[in-house]
Design an enzyme around this catalytic site. Structure first.
Site, PDB file in Angstrom:
ATOM      1  N   CYS A   6       4.872  47.961  51.083  1.00  0.00           N
ATOM      2  CA  CYS A   6       4.405  47.685  49.714  1.00  0.00           C
ATOM      3  C   CYS A   6       4.018  46.217  49.634  1.00  0.00           C
ATOM      4  N   HIS A  30      11.205  42.402  29.876  1.00  0.00           N
ATOM      5  CA  HIS A  30       9.755  42.580  29.971  1.00  0.00           C
ATOM      6  C   HIS A  30       8.992  41.437  29.309  1.00  0.00           C
ATOM      7  N   GLY A  55     -16.732  49.641  49.639  1.00  0.00           N
ATOM      8  CA  GLY A  55     -17.787  48.757  49.147  1.00  0.00           C
ATOM      9  C   GLY A  55     -19.169  49.220  49.529  1.00  0.00           C
ATOM     10  N   GLN A 114      -1.199  47.327  41.562  1.00  0.00           N
ATOM     11  CA  GLN A 114      -2.497  47.829  41.122  1.00  0.00           C
ATOM     12  C   GLN A 114      -2.532  49.328  40.842  1.00  0.00           C
ATOM     13  N   TYR A 140      15.672  46.260  27.275  1.00  0.00           N
ATOM     14  CA  TYR A 140      15.701  47.493  26.490  1.00  0.00           C
ATOM     15  C   TYR A 140      16.923  47.503  25.556  1.00  0.00           C
ATOM     16  N   GLU A 151      16.314  44.704  31.551  1.00  0.00           N
ATOM     17  CA  GLU A 151      14.876  44.598  31.294  1.00  0.00           C
ATOM     18  C   GLU A 151      14.539  44.457  29.811  1.00  0.00           C
ATOM     19  N   ARG A 173      22.887  49.600  35.209  1.00  0.00           N
ATOM     20  CA  ARG A 173      21.923  48.544  35.566  1.00  0.00           C
ATOM     21  C   ARG A 173      22.178  47.367  34.643  1.00  0.00           C
TER      22      ARG A 173
HETATM   23  P1  FAD Z   1     -14.608  45.407  53.737  1.00  0.00           P
HETATM   24  O1  FAD Z   1     -13.206  44.998  53.605  1.00  0.00           O
HETATM   25  O2  FAD Z   1     -15.641  44.470  53.281  1.00  0.00           O
HETATM   26  O3  FAD Z   1     -14.863  45.806  55.260  1.00  0.00           O
HETATM   27  C1  FAD Z   1     -16.124  46.092  55.771  1.00  0.00           C
HETATM   28  C2  FAD Z   1     -16.112  45.871  57.267  1.00  0.00           C
HETATM   29  O4  FAD Z   1     -17.303  46.377  57.814  1.00  0.00           O
HETATM   30  C3  FAD Z   1     -16.049  44.419  57.684  1.00  0.00           C
HETATM   31  O5  FAD Z   1     -14.927  44.216  58.529  1.00  0.00           O
HETATM   32  C4  FAD Z   1     -17.359  44.167  58.410  1.00  0.00           C
HETATM   33  O6  FAD Z   1     -17.206  43.281  59.507  1.00  0.00           O
HETATM   34  C5  FAD Z   1     -17.710  45.550  58.879  1.00  0.00           C
HETATM   35  N1  FAD Z   1     -19.144  45.763  59.098  1.00  0.00           N
HETATM   36  C6  FAD Z   1     -20.163  45.621  58.211  1.00  0.00           C
HETATM   37  N2  FAD Z   1     -21.343  45.972  58.789  1.00  0.00           N
HETATM   38  C7  FAD Z   1     -21.066  46.342  60.054  1.00  0.00           C
HETATM   39  C8  FAD Z   1     -21.867  46.821  61.145  1.00  0.00           C
HETATM   40  N3  FAD Z   1     -23.156  47.009  61.027  1.00  0.00           N
HETATM   41  N4  FAD Z   1     -21.243  47.094  62.304  1.00  0.00           N
HETATM   42  C9  FAD Z   1     -19.899  46.936  62.456  1.00  0.00           C
HETATM   43  N5  FAD Z   1     -19.114  46.493  61.447  1.00  0.00           N
HETATM   44  C10 FAD Z   1     -19.683  46.210  60.271  1.00  0.00           C
HETATM   45  N6  FAD Z   1      -8.698  43.915  46.566  1.00  0.00           N
HETATM   46  C11 FAD Z   1      -7.650  44.382  45.908  1.00  0.00           C
HETATM   47  O7  FAD Z   1      -7.571  45.575  45.647  1.00  0.00           O
HETATM   48  N7  FAD Z   1      -6.638  43.566  45.536  1.00  0.00           N
HETATM   49  C12 FAD Z   1      -6.652  42.253  45.803  1.00  0.00           C
HETATM   50  O8  FAD Z   1      -5.720  41.543  45.432  1.00  0.00           O
HETATM   51  C13 FAD Z   1      -7.742  41.740  46.501  1.00  0.00           C
HETATM   52  N8  FAD Z   1      -7.801  40.430  46.805  1.00  0.00           N
HETATM   53  C14 FAD Z   1      -8.868  39.948  47.483  1.00  0.00           C
HETATM   54  C15 FAD Z   1      -8.898  38.611  47.774  1.00  0.00           C
HETATM   55  C16 FAD Z   1      -9.967  38.085  48.483  1.00  0.00           C
HETATM   56  C17 FAD Z   1      -9.981  36.631  48.774  1.00  0.00           C
HETATM   57  C18 FAD Z   1     -11.014  38.936  48.888  1.00  0.00           C
HETATM   58  C19 FAD Z   1     -12.166  38.388  49.654  1.00  0.00           C
HETATM   59  C20 FAD Z   1     -10.987  40.270  48.584  1.00  0.00           C
HETATM   60  C21 FAD Z   1      -9.922  40.787  47.864  1.00  0.00           C
HETATM   61  N9  FAD Z   1      -9.862  42.123  47.509  1.00  0.00           N
HETATM   62  C22 FAD Z   1      -8.769  42.608  46.852  1.00  0.00           C
HETATM   63  C23 FAD Z   1     -10.984  43.026  47.735  1.00  0.00           C
HETATM   64  C24 FAD Z   1     -10.733  43.972  48.903  1.00  0.00           C
HETATM   65  O9  FAD Z   1     -10.435  43.228  50.046  1.00  0.00           O
HETATM   66  C25 FAD Z   1     -11.968  44.832  49.086  1.00  0.00           C
HETATM   67  O10 FAD Z   1     -12.162  45.615  47.944  1.00  0.00           O
HETATM   68  C26 FAD Z   1     -11.830  45.753  50.297  1.00  0.00           C
HETATM   69  O11 FAD Z   1     -11.625  44.996  51.458  1.00  0.00           O
HETATM   70  C27 FAD Z   1     -13.072  46.601  50.464  1.00  0.00           C
HETATM   71  O12 FAD Z   1     -12.876  47.405  51.581  1.00  0.00           O
HETATM   72  P2  FAD Z   1     -14.074  47.978  52.450  1.00  0.00           P
HETATM   73  O13 FAD Z   1     -13.409  48.648  53.582  1.00  0.00           O
HETATM   74  O14 FAD Z   1     -14.956  48.770  51.575  1.00  0.00           O
HETATM   75  O15 FAD Z   1     -14.917  46.742  52.935  1.00  0.00           O
HETATM   76  P1  NAP Z   2     -15.957  40.213  40.198  1.00  0.00           P
HETATM   77  O1  NAP Z   2     -14.584  40.460  39.751  1.00  0.00           O
HETATM   78  O2  NAP Z   2     -17.015  41.150  39.824  1.00  0.00           O
HETATM   79  O3  NAP Z   2     -16.323  38.760  39.669  1.00  0.00           O
HETATM   80  C1  NAP Z   2     -17.550  38.177  39.877  1.00  0.00           C
HETATM   81  C2  NAP Z   2     -17.675  36.889  39.074  1.00  0.00           C
HETATM   82  O4  NAP Z   2     -18.939  36.341  39.338  1.00  0.00           O
HETATM   83  C3  NAP Z   2     -17.572  37.108  37.594  1.00  0.00           C
HETATM   84  O5  NAP Z   2     -16.761  36.071  37.074  1.00  0.00           O
HETATM   85  C4  NAP Z   2     -19.012  36.974  37.100  1.00  0.00           C
HETATM   86  O6  NAP Z   2     -18.887  36.351  35.838  1.00  0.00           O
HETATM   87  C5  NAP Z   2     -19.665  36.105  38.148  1.00  0.00           C
HETATM   88  N1  NAP Z   2     -21.069  36.448  38.401  1.00  0.00           N
HETATM   89  C6  NAP Z   2     -21.610  37.683  38.565  1.00  0.00           C
HETATM   90  N2  NAP Z   2     -22.928  37.593  38.818  1.00  0.00           N
HETATM   91  C7  NAP Z   2     -23.226  36.291  38.825  1.00  0.00           C
HETATM   92  C8  NAP Z   2     -24.440  35.561  39.024  1.00  0.00           C
HETATM   93  N3  NAP Z   2     -25.583  36.181  39.258  1.00  0.00           N
HETATM   94  N4  NAP Z   2     -24.380  34.223  38.955  1.00  0.00           N
HETATM   95  C9  NAP Z   2     -23.236  33.588  38.711  1.00  0.00           C
HETATM   96  N5  NAP Z   2     -22.060  34.229  38.503  1.00  0.00           N
HETATM   97  C10 NAP Z   2     -22.067  35.554  38.564  1.00  0.00           C
HETATM   98  O7  NAP Z   2     -16.013  40.099  41.756  1.00  0.00           O
HETATM   99  P2  NAP Z   2     -15.183  39.264  42.814  1.00  0.00           P
HETATM  100  O8  NAP Z   2     -14.425  38.158  42.205  1.00  0.00           O
HETATM  101  O9  NAP Z   2     -16.164  38.963  43.880  1.00  0.00           O
HETATM  102  O10 NAP Z   2     -14.154  40.302  43.373  1.00  0.00           O
HETATM  103  C11 NAP Z   2     -14.602  41.427  44.128  1.00  0.00           C
HETATM  104  C12 NAP Z   2     -13.647  42.557  43.964  1.00  0.00           C
HETATM  105  O11 NAP Z   2     -12.435  42.260  44.648  1.00  0.00           O
HETATM  106  C13 NAP Z   2     -13.320  42.733  42.518  1.00  0.00           C
HETATM  107  O12 NAP Z   2     -13.960  43.881  42.007  1.00  0.00           O
HETATM  108  C14 NAP Z   2     -11.841  42.814  42.461  1.00  0.00           C
HETATM  109  O13 NAP Z   2     -11.411  44.065  41.963  1.00  0.00           O
HETATM  110  C15 NAP Z   2     -11.343  42.655  43.877  1.00  0.00           C
HETATM  111  N6  NAP Z   2     -10.295  41.642  43.840  1.00  0.00           N
HETATM  112  C16 NAP Z   2      -9.165  41.939  43.181  1.00  0.00           C
HETATM  113  C17 NAP Z   2      -8.180  41.009  43.092  1.00  0.00           C
HETATM  114  C18 NAP Z   2      -6.905  41.338  42.358  1.00  0.00           C
HETATM  115  O14 NAP Z   2      -6.069  40.481  42.204  1.00  0.00           O
HETATM  116  N7  NAP Z   2      -6.715  42.540  41.912  1.00  0.00           N
HETATM  117  C19 NAP Z   2      -8.333  39.769  43.673  1.00  0.00           C
HETATM  118  C20 NAP Z   2      -9.498  39.489  44.341  1.00  0.00           C
HETATM  119  C21 NAP Z   2     -10.482  40.435  44.401  1.00  0.00           C
HETATM  120  P3  NAP Z   2     -20.128  35.999  34.897  1.00  0.00           P
HETATM  121  O15 NAP Z   2     -21.123  37.091  35.130  1.00  0.00           O
HETATM  122  O16 NAP Z   2     -19.539  35.981  33.533  1.00  0.00           O
HETATM  123  O17 NAP Z   2     -20.543  34.661  35.325  1.00  0.00           O
HETATM  124 FE1  SF4 Z   3       3.390  48.436  46.153  1.00  0.00          FE
HETATM  125 FE2  SF4 Z   3       2.523  49.483  43.833  1.00  0.00          FE
HETATM  126 FE3  SF4 Z   3       0.878  47.971  45.323  1.00  0.00          FE
HETATM  127 FE4  SF4 Z   3       1.653  50.383  46.180  1.00  0.00          FE
HETATM  128  S1  SF4 Z   3       0.415  49.925  44.372  1.00  0.00           S
HETATM  129  S2  SF4 Z   3       1.524  48.509  47.383  1.00  0.00           S
HETATM  130  S3  SF4 Z   3       3.736  50.495  45.398  1.00  0.00           S
HETATM  131  S4  SF4 Z   3       2.796  47.352  44.324  1.00  0.00           S
END
Ligand code: FAD
Ligand code: NAP
Ligand code: SF4
Length: 677
Positions: free
Chosen positions: A337, A255, A654, A342, A169, A167, A217
């Site tokens: 995993c 790294h 959320g 994150q 080191y 890595e 390693r």
């Molecule tokens: P949600 O996943 O939004 O789930 C809410 C659920 O509630 C839904 O299934 C919906 O159908 C249900 N629901 C809502 N209202 C009702 C109702 N009235 N009755 C019954 N059901 C209802 N996060 C990361 O940490 N790492 C990532 O790499 C990452 N990548 C992402 C990539 C994409 C493309 C997207 C879209 C999201 C990503 N996220 C990532 C974000 C992550 O998925 C969300 O932060 C997470 O899913 C939030 O979990 P939650 O349970 O709060 O809500």
């Molecule tokens: P986000 O990270 O908060 O990004 C939102 C984007 O929208 C920003 O680029 C913001 O930039 C823009 N924006 C905000 N308000 C706006 C407006 N009124 N008009 C136009 N642009 C606007 O949210 P997200 O991409 O929706 O992701 C949601 C959550 O999922 C995130 O918090 C993230 O942690 C999680 N997630 C994580 C990963 C991961 O790889 N770790 C991957 C996907 C999702 P400007 O305001 O500068 O335009």
């Molecule tokens: Fe795997 Fe680390 Fe993500 Fe947990 S936080 S799922 S150990 S990469």
């Protein structure tokens, strides 16, 4: 009992001791190593993994002296009193029938400390401090420190040590001419450059005796231009065997390498071929590593003859019972995993204690305890995203009667969109895990049931895990059919044209851009395609596996513009250890990233924009489709009517707060509420 994993579960005879299986829990710094007062937590963390059946645990790295510090006052084992503090750790592991080795890690020029030392005064591209060049006496002092550290580890009750030789080191820095410019007996030709590790291993062996595990390693693929050739790797491996090592473990990438090595977009077992090249060159057991997160993959790697053992680090954070579940034919219950980094690496690199996105109990075993509920309650959980799934299953495991509702036809919430992104296929595993856990804990699941407040009468507790709804950016003209949301694209599969503007460059904007440029072809599912994409060659042909190898990414499926209003670098808020990978991947696909924009409106030719507060440089981005990824807002319309009706309501994920939401927080909040109610 027959098993699907005969090779993985076969004992490994090391001569003086036998490991019960071929699973090595690889070294991971968790932050608990840095202070002796955290050792009771470290002991509980390792004991849980030993109870889960892992063959041999390796601790996070401990510096053998101050000059080897990773960071000031970080984990060090250099005195008898320090060794005594380790006893509870080794005793806890032994009480569970496990074995544990201590990793000796000298950071060399990677040390975040003004006291750092190296073979030469050459700063690394990722370091803050320029190292002090060691004299010959200084090198002898470092070797003595390694030997003392190994002896202290033995006194502390460890079953062995791992000498960290990869890595990038300290030891690696001696091996590579780019970091070792010495002209004395420790530099120059390879025989001199490899003198240090050979000396360290042979003197450790001399000191600790024959019946102590010494793992080395070995950096088999440096992924830096000045790295080792394959001949050098083989020469070193043979010398390390002669010096008395028990096992050779694989190290991949320094790294400072610009090739991802463990992120989720790296294919499973992407580097097993490297260890396999070394098979037959030495007779001691070889351990392979990197992105092996599933017992079937581990079994395949062993069946193909790539190695004698498999190192898994993060998979054991995610599920301490990995081995026991595999052995009991319950592999479908493993919490896999997803390689997101994150809660583990991102935490450690920002000075926080590690945990795991899919298992918030990791490294918090003593604090987040799941106990049987004192009284059984009827609980409704609304929303089967990560937050609701974690909460419902934890509640049911504790004995509560749980109904889980989701308006969608499948569980998983937004993870069902995430798993469609090329390179995020692993997110499917979390859904698979929870689906199975709903069955084993007996949660009653009601899908395609969008509930209203009136449906939730009669429950003792109501948990709202209803997630988020996309934010409306109110761009003039956005009701045009060419404007889609990320949900339209990822969930509903709506058609997207060849030129696309993605509005919003957060995590979802980046993911949508990757989805659009790859168009369904994921190099993460094809090791050879992935190696071509990132330019990973064979060290037999290219020094370090990369010298002279050009990345050959497949051409982008679309022209994508990724836009944000902020002036900062797009993607600045992505994961600490993975953001660079997303930025590099999109750059390779010629995605144009534009910052400091104003969205003036959707016009006939595409999206009209201007720049800065003065709204200068007005232009039209000529695109066929505009995809809105402008963030999210909480969805909690049920809260007010439920409270008005006197229900006991809890909000998680959320639904509680959309800002800074990710699955790590969603699962953590769900688990903690589930443990508390
Ligand atoms: P949600 O996943 O939004 O789930 C809410 C659920 O509630 C839904 O299934 C919906 O159908 C249900 N629901 C809502 N209202 C009702 C109702 N009235 N009755 C019954 N059901 C209802 N996060 C990361 O940490 N790492 C990532 O790499 C990452 N990548 C992402 C990539 C994409 C493309 C997207 C879209 C999201 C990503 N996220 C990532 C974000 C992550 O998925 C969300 O932060 C997470 O899913 C939030 O979990 P939650 O349970 O709060 O809500
Ligand atoms: P986000 O990270 O908060 O990004 C939102 C984007 O929208 C920003 O680029 C913001 O930039 C823009 N924006 C905000 N308000 C706006 C407006 N009124 N008009 C136009 N642009 C606007 O949210 P997200 O991409 O929706 O992701 C949601 C959550 O999922 C995130 O918090 C993230 O942690 C999680 N997630 C994580 C990963 C991961 O790889 N770790 C991957 C996907 C999702 P400007 O305001 O500068 O335009
Ligand atoms: Fe795997 Fe680390 Fe993500 Fe947990 S936080 S799922 S150990 S990469």
């Amino acid at each position: 009992m027959t098993t699907a994993y005969p090779r993985l579960l076969a004992p490994l005879d090391l001569g003086f001791t036998t490991l019960p299986n071929r699973v090595l829990m690889g070294s991971m710094h968790t932050g608990l190593e840095d202070k002796a007062r955290h050792f009771p937590r470290l002991a509980a963390y390792f004991a849980e993994r030993a109870r889960g059946g892992v063959g041999l645990i390796v601790t996070g790295g401990f510096a053998p002296n101050i000059e080897g510090w990773l960071s000031p006052f970080g984990s060090t084992l250099a005195s008898s009193s320090a060794a005594r503090a380790h006893r509870p750790v080794t005793q806890a592991v032994h009480a569970e029938g496990g074995k544990i080795a201590l990793q000796i890690l000298h950071a060399g020029r990677y040390g975040y400390s003004p006291l750092c030392v190296a073979p030469s005064r050459v700063k690394s591209p990722i370091s803050r401090f320029t190292p002090r060049e060691l004299s010959d006496a200084g090198i002898q002092r470092q070797i003595r420190a390694f030997v003392r550290c190994a002896a202290l580890a033995r006194d502390a009750g460890y079953d062995g040590v791992e000498v960290m030789g990869s890595e990038g080191y300290f030891i690696n820095q001696f091996l590579a001419a780019q970091a070792n410019r010495r002209t004395d007996a420790w530099g120059g030709d390879y025989a001199n450059r490899m003198r240090l590790p050979v000396e360290i291993v042979s003197r450790i062996r001399e000191k600790v005796g024959r019946d102590f595990i010494v793992i080395y390693r070995l950096s088999m693929l440096d992924l830096v231009p000045g790295g080792s050739t394959w001949d050098e790797v083989v020469t070193l491996a043979k010398a390390i065997e002669r010096a008395g090592a028990t096992i050779i473990n694989t190290g991949i990438g320094w790294h400072e390498a610009r090739v991802p090595t463990i992120a989720t977009s790296v294919p499973r077992a992407a580097f097993a071929w490297v260890t396999r090249k070394l098979k037959g060159e030495v007779s001691i057991p070889l351990c392979t590593t990197n992105r092996i997160n599933d017992p079937a993959v581990a079994e395949r790697v062993l069946a193909e003859g790539a190695a004698d053992m498999v190192s898994m680090a993060r998979p054991l954070l995610a599920d301490p019972e990995f081995v026991r579940k595999a052995a009991a034919g319950r592999a479908d219950e493993i919490n896999t995993c997803i390689a997101c980094n994150q809660a583990c690496l991102d935490h450690v690199f920002s000075g926080r204690t590690s945990s795991c996105l899919v298992n918030p109990r990791a490294c918090h075993e003593t604090e987040l305890v799941i106990r049987p509920a004192p009284a059984r309650k009827r609980v409704a959980v609304v929303g089967a995203g990560p937050a609701g799934l974690a909460c419902a299953t934890t509640l049911a495991e504790r004995g509560h009667e749980v109904d889980l509702f989701d308006g969608a036809g499948e569980v998983g919430g937004q993870f069902n969109m995430a798993r469609r992104i090329p390179g995020k296929e692993e997110f499917h595993e979390t859904i698979r895990y929870f689906r199975r856990r709903l069955e084993t804990t007996g949660v009653r699941v009601h899908l395609s049931r969008r509930v209203a407040a009136a449906d939730l009468a009669g429950y003792d507790e109501v948990v709202l895990a209803t997630g988020v709804t996309p934010r409306d950016p109110r761009i003039p003209g956005q009701d045009d059919p060419r404007v889609l949301s990320y949900v339209d694209v990822l969930r509903d599969g709506k058609a997207v044209g060849p030129r696309v503007a993605v509005v919003g460059a957060g995590g979802i904007g980046f993911d949508v851009a990757e989805f659009l440029v790859d168009d369904g072809h994921s190099p993460s599912l094809d090791v050879e395609a992935w190696r071509r994409e990132w330019g990973v060659g064979d060290p037999a042909d290219a020094r370090g596996g990369v010298a002279g190898v050009k990345p050959q990414p497949a051409p982008p499926a679309r022209q994508v513009f990724l836009l944000q209003r902020k002036k900062s670098k797009p993607g600045a808020g992505l994961g600490k250890t993975t953001g660079w990978i997303h930025r590099a991947a999109l750059k390779m696909k010629r995605v144009e990233m534009l910052s400091g924009l104003n969205y003036e409106g959707v016009v006939e030719r595409g999206l009209a924009v201007s720049f800065g507060e003065a709204r200068e440089k007005a232009a039209v981005l000529e695109v066929d489709t505009i995809v809105l990824c402008a963030g999210q807002e909480s969805l909690r319309e049920l809260e007010a009517p439920l409270r008005a009706a006197g229900a006991s309501v809890h909000l998680i994920g959320g639904a509680s707060l959309a800002g800074e939401l990710d699955a790590k927080r969603a699962i953590d909040e769900g688990t903690r509420l589930g443990a508390a109610l």
